[in-house]
Design a protein around this motif. Structure first.
Motif, PDB file in Angstrom:
ATOM      1  N   ALA A 114       0.856  -1.194   0.000  1.00 13.77           N
ATOM      2  CA  ALA A 114       0.000   0.000   0.000  1.00 13.77           C
ATOM      3  C   ALA A 114       0.884   1.232   0.000  1.00 13.77           C
ATOM      4  O   ALA A 114       1.779   1.376   0.838  1.00 13.77           O
ATOM      5  N   ILE A 115       0.659   2.096  -0.982  1.00 12.96           N
ATOM      6  CA  ILE A 115       1.400   3.365  -1.063  1.00 12.96           C
ATOM      7  C   ILE A 115       0.591   4.403  -0.294  1.00 12.96           C
ATOM      8  O   ILE A 115      -0.504   4.785  -0.701  1.00 12.96           O
ATOM      9  N   ASP A 116       1.140   4.843   0.852  1.00 14.24           N
ATOM     10  CA  ASP A 116       0.429   5.833   1.666  1.00 14.24           C
ATOM     11  C   ASP A 116       0.552   7.227   1.077  1.00 14.24           C
ATOM     12  O   ASP A 116      -0.443   7.961   0.960  1.00 14.24           O
ATOM     13  N   TYR A 117       1.768   7.604   0.740  1.00 11.12           N
ATOM     14  CA  TYR A 117       2.001   8.948   0.220  1.00 11.12           C
ATOM     15  C   TYR A 117       3.031   8.884  -0.905  1.00 11.12           C
ATOM     16  O   TYR A 117       3.935   8.037  -0.900  1.00 11.12           O
ATOM     17  N   VAL A 118       2.894   9.804  -1.860  1.00  6.50           N
ATOM     18  CA  VAL A 118       3.911  10.032  -2.884  1.00  6.50           C
ATOM     19  C   VAL A 118       4.392  11.464  -2.714  1.00  6.50           C
ATOM     20  O   VAL A 118       3.614  12.416  -2.881  1.00  6.50           O
ATOM     21  N   VAL A 121       1.759  10.249 -10.693  1.00 11.08           N
ATOM     22  CA  VAL A 121       2.160  11.642 -10.457  1.00 11.08           C
ATOM     23  C   VAL A 121       2.319  12.312 -11.819  1.00 11.08           C
ATOM     24  O   VAL A 121       2.985  11.766 -12.703  1.00 11.08           O
ATOM     25  N   THR A 122       1.694  13.461 -11.997  1.00  9.26           N
ATOM     26  CA  THR A 122       1.812  14.218 -13.242  1.00  9.26           C
ATOM     27  C   THR A 122       2.470  15.564 -12.945  1.00  9.26           C
ATOM     28  O   THR A 122       2.032  16.299 -12.058  1.00  9.26           O
ATOM     29  N   ILE A 123       3.528  15.836 -13.684  1.00 11.23           N
ATOM     30  CA  ILE A 123       4.297  17.073 -13.478  1.00 11.23           C
ATOM     31  C   ILE A 123       4.461  17.755 -14.836  1.00 11.23           C
ATOM     32  O   ILE A 123       4.889  17.136 -15.808  1.00 11.23           O
ATOM     33  N   LYS A 124       4.118  19.032 -14.883  1.00  9.46           N
ATOM     34  CA  LYS A 124       4.313  19.812 -16.104  1.00  9.46           C
ATOM     35  C   LYS A 124       5.688  20.470 -16.053  1.00  9.46           C
ATOM     36  O   LYS A 124       6.011  21.186 -15.100  1.00  9.46           O
ATOM     37  N   VAL A 125       6.498  20.190 -17.070  1.00 14.70           N
ATOM     38  CA  VAL A 125       7.864  20.737 -17.149  1.00 14.70           C
ATOM     39  C   VAL A 125       7.890  21.794 -18.247  1.00 14.70           C
ATOM     40  O   VAL A 125       7.440  21.553 -19.373  1.00 14.70           O
ATOM     41  N   ASN A 126       8.378  22.955 -17.918  1.00 17.82           N
ATOM     42  CA  ASN A 126       8.439  24.065 -18.860  1.00 17.82           C
ATOM     43  C   ASN A 126       9.859  24.249 -19.366  1.00 17.82           C
ATOM     44  O   ASN A 126      10.841  23.944 -18.681  1.00 17.82           O
ATOM     45  N   THR A 166      12.585   5.428  -4.162  1.00 12.65           N
ATOM     46  CA  THR A 166      12.786   6.771  -4.713  1.00 12.65           C
ATOM     47  C   THR A 166      13.068   6.653  -6.205  1.00 12.65           C
ATOM     48  O   THR A 166      13.851   5.796  -6.635  1.00 12.65           O
ATOM     49  N   TYR A 167      12.419   7.501  -7.001  1.00 11.09           N
ATOM     50  CA  TYR A 167      12.630   7.528  -8.449  1.00 11.09           C
ATOM     51  C   TYR A 167      13.052   8.948  -8.837  1.00 11.09           C
ATOM     52  O   TYR A 167      12.371   9.920  -8.496  1.00 11.09           O
ATOM     53  N   VAL A 168      14.169   9.046  -9.513  1.00 12.12           N
ATOM     54  CA  VAL A 168      14.735  10.357  -9.862  1.00 12.12           C
ATOM     55  C   VAL A 168      14.882  10.439 -11.381  1.00 12.12           C
ATOM     56  O   VAL A 168      15.337   9.482 -12.019  1.00 12.12           O
ATOM     57  N   PHE A 169      14.465  11.553 -11.949  1.00 14.42           N
ATOM     58  CA  PHE A 169      14.701  11.794 -13.365  1.00 14.42           C
ATOM     59  C   PHE A 169      14.958  13.280 -13.594  1.00 14.42           C
ATOM     60  O   PHE A 169      14.569  14.130 -12.782  1.00 14.42           O
ATOM     61  N   ARG A 200       6.625  22.517  -6.105  1.00 12.82           N
ATOM     62  CA  ARG A 200       7.048  23.724  -6.811  1.00 12.82           C
ATOM     63  C   ARG A 200       5.984  24.119  -7.812  1.00 12.82           C
ATOM     64  O   ARG A 200       5.324  23.271  -8.409  1.00 12.82           O
ATOM     65  N   GLU A 201       5.857  25.404  -8.014  1.00 19.74           N
ATOM     66  CA  GLU A 201       4.864  25.884  -8.972  1.00 19.74           C
ATOM     67  C   GLU A 201       5.368  25.765 -10.399  1.00 19.74           C
ATOM     68  O   GLU A 201       4.584  25.698 -11.329  1.00 19.74           O
ATOM     69  N   TYR A 202       6.669  25.735 -10.568  1.00 19.85           N
ATOM     70  CA  TYR A 202       7.228  25.767 -11.918  1.00 19.85           C
ATOM     71  C   TYR A 202       8.421  24.835 -11.993  1.00 19.85           C
ATOM     72  O   TYR A 202       9.401  25.000 -11.266  1.00 19.85           O
ATOM     73  N   TYR A 203       8.337  23.805 -12.843  1.00 22.78           N
ATOM     74  CA  TYR A 203       9.460  22.910 -13.091  1.00 22.78           C
ATOM     75  C   TYR A 203      10.061  23.261 -14.449  1.00 22.78           C
ATOM     76  O   TYR A 203       9.336  23.487 -15.425  1.00 22.78           O
ATOM     77  N   LEU A 204      11.394  23.261 -14.488  1.00 26.34           N
ATOM     78  CA  LEU A 204      12.099  23.624 -15.709  1.00 26.34           C
ATOM     79  C   LEU A 204      12.899  22.439 -16.222  1.00 26.34           C
ATOM     80  O   LEU A 204      13.255  21.530 -15.474  1.00 26.34           O
ATOM     81  N   VAL A 205      13.179  22.479 -17.534  1.00 26.48           N
ATOM     82  CA  VAL A 205      14.057  21.485 -18.137  1.00 26.48           C
ATOM     83  C   VAL A 205      15.407  21.513 -17.414  1.00 26.48           C
ATOM     84  O   VAL A 205      15.976  22.580 -17.178  1.00 26.48           O
ATOM     85  N   GLY A 206      15.917  20.335 -17.060  1.00 24.02           N
ATOM     86  CA  GLY A 206      17.193  20.240 -16.366  1.00 24.02           C
ATOM     87  C   GLY A 206      17.070  20.150 -14.857  1.00 24.02           C
ATOM     88  O   GLY A 206      18.048  19.836 -14.175  1.00 24.02           O
ATOM     89  N   ASP A 207      15.866  20.443 -14.306  1.00 27.97           N
ATOM     90  CA  ASP A 207      15.674  20.309 -12.857  1.00 27.97           C
ATOM     91  C   ASP A 207      15.714  18.834 -12.471  1.00 27.97           C
ATOM     92  O   ASP A 207      15.195  17.969 -13.189  1.00 27.97           O
ATOM     93  N   LYS A 208      16.298  18.548 -11.350  1.00 32.65           N
ATOM     94  CA  LYS A 208      16.300  17.181 -10.821  1.00 32.65           C
ATOM     95  C   LYS A 208      15.012  16.959 -10.040  1.00 32.65           C
ATOM     96  O   LYS A 208      14.730  17.652  -9.081  1.00 32.65           O
ATOM     97  N   ILE A 209      14.205  16.004 -10.487  1.00 35.60           N
ATOM     98  CA  ILE A 209      12.912  15.723  -9.859  1.00 35.60           C
ATOM     99  C   ILE A 209      12.991  14.374  -9.162  1.00 35.60           C
ATOM    100  O   ILE A 209      13.266  13.353  -9.794  1.00 35.60           O
ATOM    101  N   SER A 210      12.808  14.387  -7.861  1.00 28.53           N
ATOM    102  CA  SER A 210      12.904  13.176  -7.047  1.00 28.53           C
ATOM    103  C   SER A 210      11.541  12.853  -6.461  1.00 28.53           C
ATOM    104  O   SER A 210      10.912  13.692  -5.817  1.00 28.53           O
ATOM    105  N   ILE A 211      11.067  11.639  -6.710  1.00 30.78           N
ATOM    106  CA  ILE A 211       9.764  11.185  -6.221  1.00 30.78           C
ATOM    107  C   ILE A 211       9.992  10.110  -5.165  1.00 30.78           C
ATOM    108  O   ILE A 211      10.638   9.090  -5.432  1.00 30.78           O
ATOM    109  N   ASN A 212       9.511  10.363  -3.954  1.00 27.59           N
ATOM    110  CA  ASN A 212       9.682   9.428  -2.841  1.00 27.59           C
ATOM    111  C   ASN A 212       8.340   8.809  -2.485  1.00 27.59           C
ATOM    112  O   ASN A 212       7.327   9.511  -2.379  1.00 27.59           O
TER     113      ASN A 212
END
Length: 667
Positions: A482-486, A567-572, A535-538, A491-503
């Motif tokens: 069971a996944i309790d939390y993701v 999880v859906t993240i918009k990258v600008n 943890t998944y990092v991209f 952040r309001e704004y994700y940019l190309v090249g930002d390191k995004i870590s999902i725990n």
């Protein structure tokens, strides 16, 4: 097997107008007639129609690459021909041997493979032309050029030949030398769909449905899958175009009968599909409604005026409604309510029949499930015995060989006695007869659905029990993941090249493995195996909508997955363009004197600017979007003017991201 052989009196190649005799050797013990045909560059001509003659004369008039073909049929046969033989023949003069060897990287290939050819020659420079023979026809794949190498994708199976023609740069001949090499294209292993199933346990409206196809094929081939959804009225919708994903998921918003068509093919196959399969399924509005139990909190008989709580336990449905009807001297009807319990206060002694009706809110009929029980109201009843609480030290998940401790809190009566019964599939497994102990311990030895019935009665009661309560217990061999939390950076704004870590925060962490599927703009780009990493990092390399599907399952689990989150993240591409402003190179504005307006902004990437001028109340576009951030304007009349600048990043498709207006007056 073809037992006809053909040969010529002169060996290939020969010059034009040579007298060539084509001979047939018939080792078959049957009478045949023969048809002689000549083919060149895909064009065939009949040299001699069906005849008993086993030789024929051919005098070629033109240079070229020919195919000599003889068809033979039985004298009284019904077929167009029974045997066929072919041979290649070249007409043309070869002045010198220019080609020393033609090297192929492999002689046996599969469909879709690249055939790489290198031509070795005795001198350079030379001109080269390449032909491929497929199904008895020569096809030119590259005209004369200086390149002595060729890379070609094979598209059909069988025995094939490649012809390399070579000539000197200043030669006027069609060719000065040639060489033929053979290679074989092996057929692909037949692709067969072996299984087509739905992975979703309950196929319900507005829930995600997941289907999976298993196919048999060569493990080193790339296989593509395409899915169509077909509704009962014949409407067809493609839910996944050809892709390497053999699993497809979508949400069906309308109940009904559907079909899912899967088409599978090899990536390099020329067919529309190599195999297909159809799966029929029905999408229901909700799970079928069942009444698991319908009980009262106190057993009968009871005194008039006693408040009796009716309790219903059900499964299925979406938004359930309950109706409680009491038939007897003092009837009662609750009407449909959302509550799965109802308090009935008896007003007259007598025998009563209590009916429970259950249905989903969307159901138009009277009920979908019904249950009855009998009850007696007796003026001579003693103080009622009630079960206040049944406490169990386990929550939702109970594992095999774990202790289950149960304790009962009851009230009423003079001297209470307690009994416990364990059942599985209505069969009694374990029973503790009435005693003073209000607690028990139970250790389940295997998986399954168990029923615990707690009975309480007064020591002096002659009934089987004064009150009882039933608890359903599900025992598993493992705890489903069971996944309790993701968690990921807010952040309001994700940019190309930002390191995004999902725990992922999961229960029973050590025994849970995770799988991560990354999609960019609805295209799957990465899929991990099930791993222990939580943890998944991209790092996004370009803008778009990034969706990460997260699957979790227990390492002992046999299902595809126990739990899924996304999880859906918009990258600008860049920060939005802001703080656009205009500066001017002059403080005084005079007729016929040029003035330069310069635009500035913050954020964005490769910012573009568009300029408008307002003259006499009308806006005019004076400079289209470009990286040029300045505009020179000459006012010819005394008036009030305005300059409008629109700004946006070059990659952005919107009309503008920011703007500013500069007003000035010409004296």
């Amino acid at each position: 097997m073809n037992e006809l052989a053909i040969s010529c009196n002169l060996e290939s190649p020969q010059e034009q107008k040579s007298k060539i005799i084509i001979n047939i050797y018939n080792d078959l013990k049957e009478k045949l007639v023969y048809k002689y045909m000549i083919g060149c560059n895909g064009t065939w001509s009949v040299l001699k129609d069906f005849t008993k003659n086993e030789s024929v004369e051919w005098i070629p008039k033109n240079e070229g690459k020919y195919i000599l073909m003889v068809q033979a049929k039985k004298l009284n046969g019904s077929k167009s021909f029974d045997y066929v033989s072919r041979m290649d023949y070249v007409i043309g003069k070869v002045e010198e041997k220019l080609i020393t060897a033609v090297h192929m990287d492999k002689k046996k290939l599969k469909l879709g493979d690249k055939l790489n050819i290198t031509v070795n020659t005795s001198k350079m420079p030379l001109m080269f032309r390449y032909w491929i023979k497929i199904k008895d026809e020569w096809e030119m794949i590259k005209d004369y050029c200086a390149e002595n190498t060729l890379s070609w994708t094979v598209k059909s199976d069988g025995k094939c030949q490649i012809l390399v023609e070579c000539k000197n740069v200043d030669s006027k001949n069609k060719y000065d030398d040639f060489k033929i090499e053979e290679f074989q294209v092996l057929p692909l292993k037949e692709i067969r769909i072996t299984d087509f199933k739905c992975l979703t346990g309950k196929i319900l409206e507005d829930s995600e449905l997941t289907f999976q196809v298993d196919a048999q094929y060569d493990i080193d081939r790339t296989i593509l899958y395409k899915f169509f959804k077909i509704s009962s009225n014949g409407q067809v919708q493609c839910v996944q175009n050809y892709s390497t994903k053999r699993t497809v998921s979508y949400v069906e918003h309308k109940s009904g009968e559907y079909k899912l068509l899967c088409m599978v093919k090899d990536m390099y196959s020329q067919n529309k599909f190599d195999d297909r399969a159809m799966l029929n399924f029905e999408v229901k509005k909700y799970s079928k409604i069942y009444i698991k139990s319908f009980i009262t909190d106190i057993n009968y008989p009871q005194l008039c005026g006693t408040k009796v709580t009716l309790k219903a336990e059900t499964i299925g449905g979406r938004e359930l409604l309950y109706r409680y009807i009491i038939y007897g001297k003092s009837s009662d009807d609750s009407g449909y309510t959302h509550s799965n319990s109802y308090v009935w206060e008896s007003k007259a002694p007598g025998d009563y029949k209590i009916t429970l009706m259950v249905k989903d809110k969307s159901f138009q009929g009277s009920y979908e499930a019904m249950e009855h029980l009998n009850y007696v109201i007796d003026e001579r009843s003693d103080e009622p015995v009630k079960i206040e609480k049944v406490l169990m030290d386990k929550n939702d998940h109970v594992l095999i060989n774990e202790n289950i401790n149960v304790e009962v809190e009851a009230s009423g009566g003079v001297d209470l006695r307690y009994s416990f019964i364990i059942r599985e599939k209505a069969a009694e497994l374990y029973k503790i007869n009435y005693c003073k102990n209000n607690h028990m311990k139970f250790i389940p030895k295997k998986e399954g659905n168990y029923e615990l019935e707690v009975r309480v009665k007064d020591k002096y009661s002659k009934r089987e029990y004064d009150c009882h309560s039933i608890i359903n217990i599900t025992v598993l061999s493992y705890i489903p993941a069971a996944i309790d939390y993701v968690l990921y950076p807010a952040r309001e704004y994700y940019l190309v090249g930002d390191k995004i870590s999902i725990n992922c925060i999961v229960q029973n962490t050590r025994n849970v493995v995770m799988k991560y599927v990354l999609n960019i703009n609805n295209h799957q780009v990465e899929e991990t195996d099930f791993v222990s990493e939580k943890t998944y990092v991209f790092i996004p390399k370009y803008s778009g909508r990034y969706k990460v599907d997260i699957f979790a399952k227990n390492v002992k689990g046999t299902r595809e997955f126990d739990c899924k989150k996304e999880v859906t993240i918009k990258v600008n591409e860049a920060l939005p363009v802001t703080n656009t402003r205009i500066t001017c190179d002059s403080a005084d504005f005079i007729c016929n004197k040029p003035v330069i307006f310069t635009a500035h902004s913050e954020g964005g990437k490769d910012v573009l600017y568009e300029f408008y001028i307002m003259e006499k109340g009308d806006w005019n576009l004076v400079q289209n979007y470009s990286k040029k951030n300045y505009y020179t304007f000459i006012p010819f009349e005394k008036d009030e003017y305005k300059v409008l600048v629109l700004s946006k990043s070059q990659y952005n498709k919107v009309f503008y991201e920011d703007y500013t207006i500069f007003s000035f007056k010409v004296n």
